[in-house]
Each structure stands twice: as C-alpha cells, then as structure tokens.
Design an enzyme around this catalytic site. Structure first.
Site, PDB file in Angstrom:
ATOM      1  N   LYS A 154       0.957  -1.158  -0.109  1.00  0.00           N
ATOM      2  CA  LYS A 154      -0.048   0.061   0.114  1.00  0.00           C
ATOM      3  C   LYS A 154       1.090   1.233  -0.068  1.00  0.00           C
ATOM      4  O   LYS A 154       1.913   1.366   0.939  1.00  0.00           O
ATOM      5  CB  LYS A 154      -1.026   0.056   1.297  1.00  0.00           C
ATOM      6  CG  LYS A 154      -1.782   1.196   1.506  1.00  0.00           C
ATOM      7  CD  LYS A 154      -2.375   1.534   2.598  1.00  0.00           C
ATOM      8  CE  LYS A 154      -3.219   2.825   2.428  1.00  0.00           C
ATOM      9  NZ  LYS A 154      -2.567   3.595   3.600  1.00  0.00           N
ATOM     10  N   GLY A 167       5.769   2.139  10.895  1.00  0.00           N
ATOM     11  CA  GLY A 167       5.061   3.369  11.349  1.00  0.00           C
ATOM     12  C   GLY A 167       4.937   3.620  12.615  1.00  0.00           C
ATOM     13  O   GLY A 167       5.501   3.141  13.441  1.00  0.00           O
ATOM     14  N   SER A 168       3.952   4.537  12.983  1.00  0.00           N
ATOM     15  CA  SER A 168       3.241   5.111  14.104  1.00  0.00           C
ATOM     16  C   SER A 168       2.942   3.633  14.952  1.00  0.00           C
ATOM     17  O   SER A 168       2.519   2.866  14.446  1.00  0.00           O
ATOM     18  CB  SER A 168       2.423   6.098  13.994  1.00  0.00           C
ATOM     19  OG  SER A 168       1.368   5.707  13.462  1.00  0.00           O
ATOM     20  N   GLU A 183       7.145   7.867  22.724  1.00  0.00           N
ATOM     21  CA  GLU A 183       7.929   8.413  21.516  1.00  0.00           C
ATOM     22  C   GLU A 183       7.596  10.093  21.341  1.00  0.00           C
ATOM     23  O   GLU A 183       6.175  10.497  21.105  1.00  0.00           O
ATOM     24  CB  GLU A 183       7.775   7.700  20.225  1.00  0.00           C
ATOM     25  CG  GLU A 183       8.502   8.420  18.904  1.00  0.00           C
ATOM     26  CD  GLU A 183       8.725   7.650  17.881  1.00  0.00           C
ATOM     27  OE1 GLU A 183       7.482   7.295  17.628  1.00  0.00           O
ATOM     28  OE2 GLU A 183       9.348   7.452  17.115  1.00  0.00           O
ATOM     29  N   GLU A 223       6.578  -2.463  13.028  1.00  0.00           N
ATOM     30  CA  GLU A 223       7.876  -1.964  13.866  1.00  0.00           C
ATOM     31  C   GLU A 223       7.407  -0.760  14.019  1.00  0.00           C
ATOM     32  O   GLU A 223       6.951   0.178  13.181  1.00  0.00           O
ATOM     33  CB  GLU A 223       8.947  -1.737  12.537  1.00  0.00           C
ATOM     34  CG  GLU A 223       9.446  -3.392  12.447  1.00  0.00           C
ATOM     35  CD  GLU A 223      10.208  -3.999  13.415  1.00  0.00           C
ATOM     36  OE1 GLU A 223      10.882  -3.490  14.190  1.00  0.00           O
ATOM     37  OE2 GLU A 223       9.885  -5.363  13.640  1.00  0.00           O
ATOM     38  N   CYS A 228      13.411   6.228  13.743  1.00  0.00           N
ATOM     39  CA  CYS A 228      12.924   5.362  14.730  1.00  0.00           C
ATOM     40  C   CYS A 228      13.834   4.970  15.880  1.00  0.00           C
ATOM     41  O   CYS A 228      13.520   4.756  16.896  1.00  0.00           O
ATOM     42  CB  CYS A 228      12.375   4.212  14.126  1.00  0.00           C
ATOM     43  SG  CYS A 228      13.504   3.405  13.015  1.00  0.00           S
ATOM     44  N   GLY A 241      -0.996   3.336  14.330  1.00  0.00           N
ATOM     45  CA  GLY A 241      -1.267   2.940  13.141  1.00  0.00           C
ATOM     46  C   GLY A 241      -0.722   1.384  13.062  1.00  0.00           C
ATOM     47  O   GLY A 241      -1.744   0.453  12.934  1.00  0.00           O
ATOM     48  N   GLY A 242       0.271   0.945  13.772  1.00  0.00           N
ATOM     49  CA  GLY A 242       0.679  -0.422  13.968  1.00  0.00           C
ATOM     50  C   GLY A 242      -0.243  -1.150  14.814  1.00  0.00           C
ATOM     51  O   GLY A 242      -0.723  -2.385  14.414  1.00  0.00           O
TER      52      GLY A 242
HETATM   53  P1  NAP Z   1       1.895   6.104  10.137  1.00  0.00           P
HETATM   54  O1  NAP Z   1       1.323   7.283  10.141  1.00  0.00           O
HETATM   55  O2  NAP Z   1       1.795   5.077  11.161  1.00  0.00           O
HETATM   56  O3  NAP Z   1       1.776   5.528   8.590  1.00  0.00           O
HETATM   57  C1  NAP Z   1       2.345   4.197   8.278  1.00  0.00           C
HETATM   58  C2  NAP Z   1       1.341   3.462   7.197  1.00  0.00           C
HETATM   59  O4  NAP Z   1       0.166   3.011   7.759  1.00  0.00           O
HETATM   60  C3  NAP Z   1       0.830   4.688   6.232  1.00  0.00           C
HETATM   61  O5  NAP Z   1       0.479   3.928   4.800  1.00  0.00           O
HETATM   62  C4  NAP Z   1      -0.767   5.051   6.638  1.00  0.00           C
HETATM   63  O6  NAP Z   1      -1.467   5.340   5.833  1.00  0.00           O
HETATM   64  C5  NAP Z   1      -0.770   3.642   7.393  1.00  0.00           C
HETATM   65  N1  NAP Z   1      -2.051   3.604   8.565  1.00  0.00           N
HETATM   66  C6  NAP Z   1      -1.622   4.234   9.755  1.00  0.00           C
HETATM   67  N2  NAP Z   1      -2.695   4.118  10.323  1.00  0.00           N
HETATM   68  C7  NAP Z   1      -3.547   3.369  10.006  1.00  0.00           C
HETATM   69  C8  NAP Z   1      -4.698   2.716  10.206  1.00  0.00           C
HETATM   70  N3  NAP Z   1      -5.385   2.849  11.473  1.00  0.00           N
HETATM   71  N4  NAP Z   1      -5.312   1.843   9.377  1.00  0.00           N
HETATM   72  C9  NAP Z   1      -4.943   1.644   8.125  1.00  0.00           C
HETATM   73  N5  NAP Z   1      -3.733   2.222   7.689  1.00  0.00           N
HETATM   74  C10 NAP Z   1      -3.078   2.789   8.758  1.00  0.00           C
HETATM   75  O7  NAP Z   1       3.488   6.260  10.253  1.00  0.00           O
HETATM   76  P2  NAP Z   1       4.637   7.412   9.669  1.00  0.00           P
HETATM   77  O8  NAP Z   1       4.133   8.739   9.860  1.00  0.00           O
HETATM   78  O9  NAP Z   1       4.553   7.002   8.122  1.00  0.00           O
HETATM   79  O10 NAP Z   1       5.965   7.129  10.034  1.00  0.00           O
HETATM   80  C11 NAP Z   1       6.516   7.683  11.236  1.00  0.00           C
HETATM   81  C12 NAP Z   1       6.451   6.589  12.416  1.00  0.00           C
HETATM   82  O11 NAP Z   1       7.173   5.552  11.961  1.00  0.00           O
HETATM   83  C13 NAP Z   1       7.405   6.976  13.722  1.00  0.00           C
HETATM   84  O12 NAP Z   1       6.611   6.976  14.782  1.00  0.00           O
HETATM   85  C14 NAP Z   1       8.613   6.150  13.531  1.00  0.00           C
HETATM   86  O13 NAP Z   1       9.226   6.162  14.831  1.00  0.00           O
HETATM   87  C15 NAP Z   1       8.001   4.866  12.956  1.00  0.00           C
HETATM   88  N6  NAP Z   1       8.949   4.258  12.268  1.00  0.00           N
HETATM   89  C16 NAP Z   1       9.474   3.074  12.839  1.00  0.00           C
HETATM   90  C17 NAP Z   1      10.545   2.275  12.389  1.00  0.00           C
HETATM   91  C18 NAP Z   1      10.754   0.942  12.785  1.00  0.00           C
HETATM   92  O14 NAP Z   1      11.426   0.281  12.266  1.00  0.00           O
HETATM   93  N7  NAP Z   1      10.303   0.618  14.158  1.00  0.00           N
HETATM   94  C19 NAP Z   1      11.113   2.703  11.076  1.00  0.00           C
HETATM   95  C20 NAP Z   1      10.729   3.805  10.607  1.00  0.00           C
HETATM   96  C21 NAP Z   1       9.570   4.713  11.311  1.00  0.00           C
HETATM   97  P3  NAP Z   1      -2.384   6.694   6.143  1.00  0.00           P
HETATM   98  O15 NAP Z   1      -1.310   7.817   6.159  1.00  0.00           O
HETATM   99  O16 NAP Z   1      -3.315   6.910   4.922  1.00  0.00           O
HETATM  100  O17 NAP Z   1      -3.163   6.434   7.297  1.00  0.00           O
END
Ligand code: NAP
Length: 497
Positions: A155, A212-213, A364, A236, A273, A216-217
C-alpha cells in the site's frame, strides 16, 4: 532503459481482485526455482539504480529529506535486495532437517520425518513516511517477503506516492523480465485508511509487514486479530531509545559524548525510529557542562523542513505535552519556525521522580527532541529503566570502571531492547545478519524477529513437516541426495553433502 510504472497498475482494481490475483500467484511463486527468485531480487535493485537522479529528485520533493541521505538510503535498499538474493540462491535458510525412519525401533517404529520452512502466502506491506526507500515499496519487508516466496501487495504511503509508484514500476518490470508469476507484486495506490484495512481483513492475506507509528501499527494488529482467521502483523513501531550515561564517562568524555548525541538527535530532523529520545544521566556538576554542550550543539541546527505538515504538527503537539508536565525544564531550543513544515530541535530535562510519575514522558516524540532524566544515584537510574517500555535500542556510555561497577544497569537496559549499544549512539542501522531491528512491545509486535537483515525472512514463513514421503514427492531441499548442496540437520548432525 526508460522505466515507467506498468500500465496495468492494480490501483484501479478492487482490493478483492488484487488479493485474488495474489492468491493465484502464491502457489506458482512458491514453486519458482530459488535461482530465478534471486535474479528477480537482483533485477529490482538494478532497475532502482537505473532510475538514477530522477528517483532521488522525486523522493526529495515528496519527503524534503536531503539528497545525500536519500542516495545512501537507496544504496542500502539495493544492498538489502542483493543480500536476500545471495541468501535465496545459497538455499540453506530454509532450515531443512531430516530424521530418518527407524522401522525396527522398539517398542514402536520411528517414521521418516523431514522439515523445512515454507512461505505463508500473500503479504501486505505498509511503508513508513521517513524511509521512502529502505522501509517502503522495495524496502526490507517487501524484500524479505519476496525472498520467502510470498507474493507482496504494497500500500503506497500517502506522503510519497510518486516515489512509491516509480519503485513499484521497477519491481513489476523486474518480475516481467525474470519470468516471475504475474501479480507476484502489486501496488495499491489508493492510500485511504479504508483500503489498508480492507487489505488486512481480506481472507487471502496471510501476513502483514508494517513500519510506522504506534497508533497505526497497533490498530492494524488489533484488526488482524479480530479476523475470523487471525494473521500475524509484524509491526515495527515506536521507540524512545534510552541512552544511559554513566558517571565516569560523563566526567572524562563529556565533549565527545555531547557531540555524538547531538548529531544523533538532530540528524535529518530527528526523524528516525532510533533517535535517542531519553537520556538517563547522573545529576552532578559534570551534567551542567554536558547540558551546556548539548544545548549549544542542537541550537545550531535548523529549522529544516520535516517530512510533511502532519509529522511537524504532531512533533509540536507531543513536545508541548512534554513541556506541560510538571517539573520539565526546557534546556535548549533554536528559533521558532516561520512555517508549519519547519522543525527545530530542542532538549529538556526532568527529575527521575517526575519522569516516573508521568507516563506521557515515556512515549515517543517523533522529531528532534530529547529529554534528560536527572538521577541522584544508581538506584534512581535503575528505577527509571524499570519503568520503561520495550525498545528498539538501548545505549550505555561508560568507561571500563563504570561498566564493571554497574552490571545491573547493563542487565536492565539489555532486557528492554532488541539492540544494546556500548559507547555509541542508536542511529545508524547496519544491514547485516547479526543486526536486530525489533524489540519488546511497543517497539514491535513480535520481539522474536528482526525487520532488518536477511533473518527478517523468518517472519513470512512457517515450518512444515513431511512424514513418510517418498523421495520423488519431497521438495528438492529435502530429497535424499541433497541436490542443492544446502546445509541440513541430518539425524542430529549438520551436513552439506
Ligand atoms: P504512520 O502514520 O503510522 O503510517 C504508516 C502507514 O500505515 C501509512 O501507509 C498509513 O496510511 C498506514 N496507517 C496508519 N494508521 C492506519 C490505520 N489505522 N489503518 C490503516 N492504515 C493505517 O507512520 P509514519 O508517520 O509514516 O511514520 C513515522 C513513524 O514510524 C514514527 O513513529 C517512527 O518512529 C516510526 N518508524 C518506525 C520504524 C521501526 O523500524 N520501528 C522505522 C521507521 C519509522 P495513512 O497515512 O493513509 O493512514
């Protein structure tokens, strides 16, 4: 070669059709020769490289990340794909194991038992905004799922849709060129939350990779567990990556430690992250100097555009929530930005008791922000560490004498995280088999696996045992003569030939 996304992009198709196509590709891809799969992974890397500067320009426009950073992330992404290709071609990763039959065994005969890892089936991948290459369309999740033999449905991330489409084009072309089953990879460009949720809920989806967040996760993890047939979600998510600085190191290396930590907090506006979000420090006269040095260093940075306005807004919101907590003192902040996209670094401090009492400080703050927790003594340091959640990383700065005198701190920090670092900062993730990028919840939803390095393939396979199968019906990896020459456990002994 001019690479363009395939005209038959499945974004226009319904999720149901996409998943049926993936399910159709699954048995054919499972049976595809490993050498051909390796060629596919290598062709993806070559195609990405062939897009050259145009891809970097596109990603730069969409993410505001610096060109040099994007170039190195692209190299890492291609290197990851090639590492998986080497693993697939060599073949021993399937962990083949053979226990020969013992028909004469008393009191009961032993059957012939053979085991290996097999692919789970279609995997849905959600990339992150902050890694448009390495944790996105052709990133670690996609590479490890394809290496496992699973069709992948990505996606696209709404923050870098064009970059995602161009990389998807590279994967689709590589699949065509190397003769992979049609629909081994599909790219869903409808970036709505609903389409993501429909992908997770579809009965043909067998696993999910998410970066991601936490919000979301965890939402996708809960959704997958609410299915009639639950499936694993390898998410993650968030981590504050505590750094503990022990007293003698603080006294002897204060300049070097402050310089390294400042870079780790502010590099690419702290949008990592693994950014050090918490520092557990002794509250003594050396700390005064450390805070001054750190404050000076971070104040020289920025303001710099963040990934997108949503990330910037969330950064300011979370920073304010921290500063609103009783006892939190702002130690450094550079100029207030003039645009809603710009981020600027800051650091603050708090006593151990106030930190322990306020859980919002444990979460975080994604961006260039770090909170120092001032501890009176070792007991307070341990109390702070004991209150922390699971982490991707935990770092300790200490001299030999510090480390000898503080073995309980090393032990407690190790229990928190997937990766424990001595005298170094957590940013800078080396892609190799010994790296662990994962950790206890909420760093990830399953601390048994890494998301970086070739062992990440283990997330998308399951062991299968073949009992009393004749040689001709066994997978090639389990046949008597070991035609692939892979390492196998044969009747308790590791053997190759
Ligand atoms: P995000 O807002 O959670 O988005 C990640 C993906 O998930 C997007 O495609 C988003 O689509 C989708 N998504 C999120 N919530 C959803 C839901 N409830 N239902 C369906 N799809 C959903 O994260 P981000 O802002 O891109 O990334 C930043 C975060 O990632 C930070 O917190 C960072 O620490 C973390 N991160 C972690 C790692 C690791 O390895 N642990 C690595 C890199 C980043 P939509 O935007 O359309 O909702």
């Amino acid at each position: 070669m001019g690479l363009t996304p395939s005209a038959a992009h499945p974004s226009v198709l319904s999720i149901d059709k996409v998943m049926k196509q993936a399910a159709d590709a699954a048995p054919r891809f499972k049976k595809t020769d490993p050498t051909k799969k390796a060629e596919f992974l290598e062709a993806i890397a070559s195609n990405i490289e062939e897009l050259g500067d145009a891809l970097i320009t596109c990603a730069q426009k969409e993410t505001h990340l610096p060109v040099a950073r994007l170039q190195s992330e692209r190299s890492r992404t291609c290197s990851q794909l090639r590492q998986f290709a080497v693993m697939v071609r060599e073949g021993s990763w399937v962990e083949a194991s053979i226990d020969s039959a013992q028909p004469e065994r008393k009191p009961a005969p032993k059957p012939d038992l053979r085991k290996m890892l097999i692919p789970l089936g279609p995997v849905v991948v959600f990339g992150a905004s902050n890694f448009p290459f390495a944790y996105s369309t052709a990133g670690g999740d996609t590479a490890s799922a394809l290496a496992a033999g699973c069709p992948v449905i990505v996606k696209a991330h709404p923050a870098h849709p064009e970059t995602s489409s161009r990389v998807a084009g590279c994967i689709i072309l590589a699949a065509e060129k190397t003769g992979m089953p049609t629909f081994v990879f599909q790219h869903v460009t409808d970036t709505s939350v609903e389409s993501g949720q429909a992908l997770v809920m579809h009965p043909f989806t067998r696993a999910v990779g998410f970066t991601g967040s936490f919000a979301g996760g965890k939402a996708l993890f809960d959704l997958a567990n609410s299915r009639k047939v639950p499936i694993p979600v390898f998410a993650e998510m968030s981590s504050v990556n505590p750094v503990c600085i022990l007293p003698q190191a603080l006294k002897e290396d204060v300049v070097a430690i402050a310089a390294r930590v400042a870079v780790s907090i502010t590099n690419d506006m702290g949008q990592f992250c693994t950014k050090p979000g918490l520092q557990i420090v002794p509250d003594n006269e050396d700390l005064v100097r450390y805070v001054k040095l750190l404050a000076e260093a971070v104040s020289k940075v920025g303001p710099v555009p963040m990934l997108h306005e949503g990330i910037a807004a969330n950064f300011y919101k979370r920073k304010k929530e921290s500063l609103d907590v009783q006892g939190v003192k702002l130690e450094a902040a550079s100029v207030v930005p003039s645009s809603s996209l710009l981020g600027f670094p800051g650091i603050a401090s708090v006593t151990a008791s106030d930190f322990i009492a306020h859980l919002t400080l444990h979460k975080e703050v994604f961006g260039p922000w770090s909170l120092l927790i001032r501890c009176k003594d070792k007991t307070e340091m341990l109390q702070v560490i004991d209150t922390l959640e699971g982490q991707l990383t935990a770092s300790i700065f200490g001299t030999t004498a510090d480390l000898t005198a503080n073995s309980e701190i090393i032990e407690s920090m190790s229990n928190l995280a997937g990766r424990i670092i001595l005298n170094g900062v957590p940013t800078g993730v080396e892609v190799c088999p010994s790296l662990v990028h994962g950790g206890p919840f909420p760093a990830s939803t399953d601390s048994r696996f890494t998301a970086v390095g070739v062992p990440a393939v283990k997330r998308f396979v399951r062991p299968q045992c073949f009992q009393n199968f004749p040689d001709e019906l066994l997978p090639v990896e389990l046949k008597d003569k070991n035609p692939k020459g892979i390492w196998r456990m044969e009747d308790g002994e590791f053997k190759r030939f």
